[in-house]
Design an enzyme around this catalytic site. Structure first.
Site, PDB file in Angstrom:
ATOM      1  N   ARG A  96       0.854  -1.191   0.000  1.00  0.00           N
ATOM      2  CA  ARG A  96       0.000   0.000   0.000  1.00  0.00           C
ATOM      3  C   ARG A  96       0.889   1.240   0.000  1.00  0.00           C
ATOM      4  O   ARG A  96       1.715   1.415   0.898  1.00  0.00           O
ATOM      5  CB  ARG A  96      -0.901   0.006   1.242  1.00  0.00           C
ATOM      6  CG  ARG A  96      -1.715   1.275   1.330  1.00  0.00           C
ATOM      7  CD  ARG A  96      -2.601   1.364   2.560  1.00  0.00           C
ATOM      8  NE  ARG A  96      -3.220   2.673   2.554  1.00  0.00           N
ATOM      9  CZ  ARG A  96      -3.412   3.425   3.623  1.00  0.00           C
ATOM     10  NH1 ARG A  96      -3.067   2.995   4.821  1.00  0.00           N
ATOM     11  NH2 ARG A  96      -3.968   4.612   3.504  1.00  0.00           N
ATOM     12  N   HIS A 141      -3.124  10.995   0.655  1.00  0.00           N
ATOM     13  CA  HIS A 141      -2.657  10.763   2.031  1.00  0.00           C
ATOM     14  C   HIS A 141      -2.090  12.087   2.552  1.00  0.00           C
ATOM     15  O   HIS A 141      -0.903  12.202   2.850  1.00  0.00           O
ATOM     16  CB  HIS A 141      -1.612   9.635   2.039  1.00  0.00           C
ATOM     17  CG  HIS A 141      -1.428   8.955   3.367  1.00  0.00           C
ATOM     18  ND1 HIS A 141      -1.589   7.590   3.541  1.00  0.00           N
ATOM     19  CD2 HIS A 141      -1.110   9.427   4.585  1.00  0.00           C
ATOM     20  CE1 HIS A 141      -1.359   7.271   4.806  1.00  0.00           C
ATOM     21  NE2 HIS A 141      -1.060   8.377   5.462  1.00  0.00           N
ATOM     22  N   GLU A 186      -7.792   8.359   6.111  1.00  0.00           N
ATOM     23  CA  GLU A 186      -8.186   8.944   7.388  1.00  0.00           C
ATOM     24  C   GLU A 186      -8.747  10.364   7.268  1.00  0.00           C
ATOM     25  O   GLU A 186      -8.109  11.333   7.699  1.00  0.00           O
ATOM     26  CB  GLU A 186      -7.009   8.914   8.364  1.00  0.00           C
ATOM     27  CG  GLU A 186      -6.549   7.498   8.662  1.00  0.00           C
ATOM     28  CD  GLU A 186      -5.514   7.422   9.791  1.00  0.00           C
ATOM     29  OE1 GLU A 186      -5.112   8.483  10.301  1.00  0.00           O
ATOM     30  OE2 GLU A 186      -5.120   6.300  10.160  1.00  0.00           O
ATOM     31  N   ASN A 325      -8.060   1.422   9.502  1.00  0.00           N
ATOM     32  CA  ASN A 325      -6.770   1.675  10.154  1.00  0.00           C
ATOM     33  C   ASN A 325      -7.027   1.600  11.647  1.00  0.00           C
ATOM     34  O   ASN A 325      -7.840   2.371  12.175  1.00  0.00           O
ATOM     35  CB  ASN A 325      -6.241   3.080   9.821  1.00  0.00           C
ATOM     36  CG  ASN A 325      -5.847   3.226   8.358  1.00  0.00           C
ATOM     37  OD1 ASN A 325      -5.922   2.283   7.584  1.00  0.00           O
ATOM     38  ND2 ASN A 325      -5.429   4.424   7.988  1.00  0.00           N
ATOM     39  N   TYR A 327      -5.185   1.221  15.539  1.00  0.00           N
ATOM     40  CA  TYR A 327      -3.942   1.199  16.316  1.00  0.00           C
ATOM     41  C   TYR A 327      -4.154   0.879  17.783  1.00  0.00           C
ATOM     42  O   TYR A 327      -3.421   0.108  18.364  1.00  0.00           O
ATOM     43  CB  TYR A 327      -3.211   2.543  16.198  1.00  0.00           C
ATOM     44  CG  TYR A 327      -2.523   2.696  14.875  1.00  0.00           C
ATOM     45  CD1 TYR A 327      -1.238   2.225  14.684  1.00  0.00           C
ATOM     46  CD2 TYR A 327      -3.187   3.275  13.791  1.00  0.00           C
ATOM     47  CE1 TYR A 327      -0.612   2.334  13.456  1.00  0.00           C
ATOM     48  CE2 TYR A 327      -2.566   3.384  12.562  1.00  0.00           C
ATOM     49  CZ  TYR A 327      -1.273   2.919  12.402  1.00  0.00           C
ATOM     50  OH  TYR A 327      -0.658   3.007  11.184  1.00  0.00           O
ATOM     51  N   GLU A 397      -4.061  -0.424   7.928  1.00  0.00           N
ATOM     52  CA  GLU A 397      -2.936   0.018   8.765  1.00  0.00           C
ATOM     53  C   GLU A 397      -3.072  -0.577  10.152  1.00  0.00           C
ATOM     54  O   GLU A 397      -4.172  -0.605  10.726  1.00  0.00           O
ATOM     55  CB  GLU A 397      -2.909   1.542   8.947  1.00  0.00           C
ATOM     56  CG  GLU A 397      -2.282   2.286   7.829  1.00  0.00           C
ATOM     57  CD  GLU A 397      -2.129   3.781   8.126  1.00  0.00           C
ATOM     58  OE1 GLU A 397      -1.817   4.146   9.280  1.00  0.00           O
ATOM     59  OE2 GLU A 397      -2.329   4.559   7.187  1.00  0.00           O
TER      60      GLU A 397
HETATM   61  C1  NOJ Z   1      -2.025   6.862  10.326  1.00  0.00           C
HETATM   62  C2  NOJ Z   1      -1.525   7.512   9.097  1.00  0.00           C
HETATM   63  O1  NOJ Z   1      -2.269   7.098   7.988  1.00  0.00           O
HETATM   64  C3  NOJ Z   1      -0.044   7.370   8.842  1.00  0.00           C
HETATM   65  O2  NOJ Z   1       0.311   8.347   7.936  1.00  0.00           O
HETATM   66  C4  NOJ Z   1       0.688   7.491  10.152  1.00  0.00           C
HETATM   67  O3  NOJ Z   1       2.065   7.527   9.971  1.00  0.00           O
HETATM   68  C5  NOJ Z   1       0.276   6.332  11.028  1.00  0.00           C
HETATM   69  N1  NOJ Z   1      -1.126   6.410  11.293  1.00  0.00           N
HETATM   70  C6  NOJ Z   1       0.995   6.279  12.370  1.00  0.00           C
HETATM   71  O4  NOJ Z   1       0.721   7.408  13.094  1.00  0.00           O
END
Ligand code: NOJ
Length: 496
Positions: A96, A141, A186, A325, A327, A397
């Protein structure tokens, strides 16, 4: 370079012994991610136009923790062959990456297409395909052409047409070979950070500009999706979506349940409800709350610009899969709105709730905001299926940040393993997950955290003109996963 290590051997030995490793089906796509501004560099190479991140970093280097910028970054503009080689070493099925709008269309408009920009992306796409790796392309992005920012950027409704022109150029040039497209990365960050002093264009406009942006990102996405659907799908049979960032939220106590629902709508629903829900439009409870808050402050318009019935229909259903995405997770605690202060602070104040870490959740090194709670992704996947009825999800992500440059990043390898275990668990319970891509293939320019915060499977030496990339232990581990399509049992992850 051969990434086989002790970890791989442990997986293979374990497989041989008939122990219960978790296996992913042959169609499951393993991948890695990056983004143009964070890796390419070449900020003014050839005829490239200026982006809003170029402008911000050249005029306000102080907003970046270590004062660095993206002028060279990982120098992927020159080192793209090495990037492909790393994908090969990792054994991934997809890579990606994003396209820099001002590199391809220096003026922001399709009056002129850069030959160098076009060649760069053609080389990358063809090089990946030669190695059997599918390109997964993000159109945007965060690096808007500065020329379009000067015309109002995401607050100007004309951005819907500007983006449509750009998307049509991309589909025309590349969709014969690119089958997976993400329109925006995002939108939450495009609007909430961009208009909340957290990212380019670094504006302080959380009452009007931010919410105009909210509507426009959805209209932009829908139009780009529909262009593919109507003009290109019958030729190339690809898939289009957008990447939403979703934190998993759970109430700290039962009394926080309502606030948690609103927080979920604020974070994810603002960018997902219009596209994925049966009803379309804004999440109703959130729309009501924000309208009341705005009225109380004397604003004549609802905070979230209303959709017409036609617009609701236009945006609804514009996806071929849900791109997630993910985290970390947070617990939600209801508080007095005047005392609320979690990021994004305005969201916290609007709802009257703070985000806290679960007491038992481990933290990722010194990044205290980042709680390690792998179960969050399992709950998130089930929630998306049950809440929106979407059952085709790609994790675009996921990764673990660290301030440590060490190559021996066992914590990251373990985290990836634990996340994949939870993804597998959701799959066995009926969630169709298409694939999983790690953020990030290599250390890169991590926005306002500069080069300090590292997510890479590969370490990059930013003081070396050659930007040498070196595989970390997590790269070796991930390569073993992609090759065996298996994650080892927890106890086999003892690297010591
Ligand atoms: C989301 C973002 O899409 C990416 O650009 C960023 O580096 C990562 N999260 C980590 O923060």
């Amino acid at each position: 370079m051969n990434l086989i290590s002790a970890v791989v051997l442990s997986v293979l030995v374990n497989l041989g012994s008939g122990a219960q490793n978790l296996t992913f089906p042959p169609w499951f796509l393993f991948g890695v991610s990056s983004a143009a501004f964070q890796v390419e560099g070449g900020w003014n190479a050839s005829d490239k136009g200026e982006s809003i991140w170029d402008r911000l970093l050249h005029t306000h280097p102080d907003v970046i923790v270590d004062g660095t910028n993206g002028d060279v970054a990982c120098d992927s503009y020159h080192l793209w062959r090495r990037d492909i080689e790393m994908c090969e070493e990792l054994g991934v099925n997809v890579y990606r990456f994003s396209i820099s709008w001002p590199r391809l269309l220096p003026s922001g408009f399709p009056n002129y297409i850069s030959e160098d920009g076009k060649n760069y992306y053609n080389n990358l796409i063809d090089g990946l395909l030669e190695k059997g790796i599918q390109p997964l392309v993000t159109m945007y992005h965060w690096d808007l052409p500065q020329s379009l920012q000067d015309l109002g950027g995401w607050a100007n409704p004309l951005i819907v047409d500007w983006f449509a022109d750009y998307a049509r150029v991309l589909y025309t040039l590349f969709s014969d070979r690119v089958k997976y497209w993400l329109t925006l990365n995002e939108p939450m960050v495009i609007c909430d950070a961009g208009y909340g002093l957290m990212g380019a264009p670094f504006l302080d406009d959380t009452n009007i500009g931010l919410y105009l942006c909210n509507k426009h990102v959805l209209m932009v996405h829908a139009k780009a999706y529909r262009i593919y659907d109507e003009e290109f799908r019958h030729l190339h049979h690809g898939m289009v979506s957008l990447s939403n960032v979703a934190l998993w939220f759970e109430p700290e106590t039962p009394a926080d349940t309502e606030a948690t629902k609103l927080m979920m709508q604020f974070y994810e629903g603002r960018y997902a409800h219009a596209i994925y829900s049966k009803l379309g439009g804004w999440p109703p409870e959130l729309e009501k709350l924000l309208t009341e808050n705005g009225k109380r402050e004397g604003y004549p318009y609802p905070r979230l610009p209303p959709f017409t019935p036609e617009e609701i229909e236009y945006v609804k259903g514009t996806y071929d899969f849900y791109a997630l995405n993910h985290y970390t997770s947070k617990q939600v605690r209801k508080v007095d709105p005047d005392k609320a202060g979690s990021w994004p602070y305005y969201g916290s104040k609007e709802i009257g709730a703070d985000m806290v870490n679960g007491p038992a959740w481990e933290r990722a090194l010194s990044a205290t905001w980042f709680a390690i709670y792998p179960e969050g992704i399992y709950k998130q996947l089930l929630w998306m299926k049950n809440n929106y009825g979407v059952n085709n999800i790609m994790i675009t992500e996921n990764g673990l940040p660290s301030f440590e440059p060490t190559l021996y990043d066992l914590k990251r390898a373990n985290h990836i393993r634990n996340i994949l275990e939870q993804v597998h668990r959701a799959m066995t319970e009926g969630v169709h997950v298409l694939g999983y891509t790690v953020w990030s293939m290599m250390d890169n320019f991590e926005w306002t955290s500069g080069h300090k915060l590292k997510y890479g499977l590969y370490a990059v030496n930013f003081t070396d003109v050659h930007r040498t990339r070196t595989a970390r232990e997590s790269a070796r581990f991930y390569a073993s996963v992609t090759r065996t399509r298996t994650i080892p049992l927890h106890e086999t992850m003892d690297f010591e």
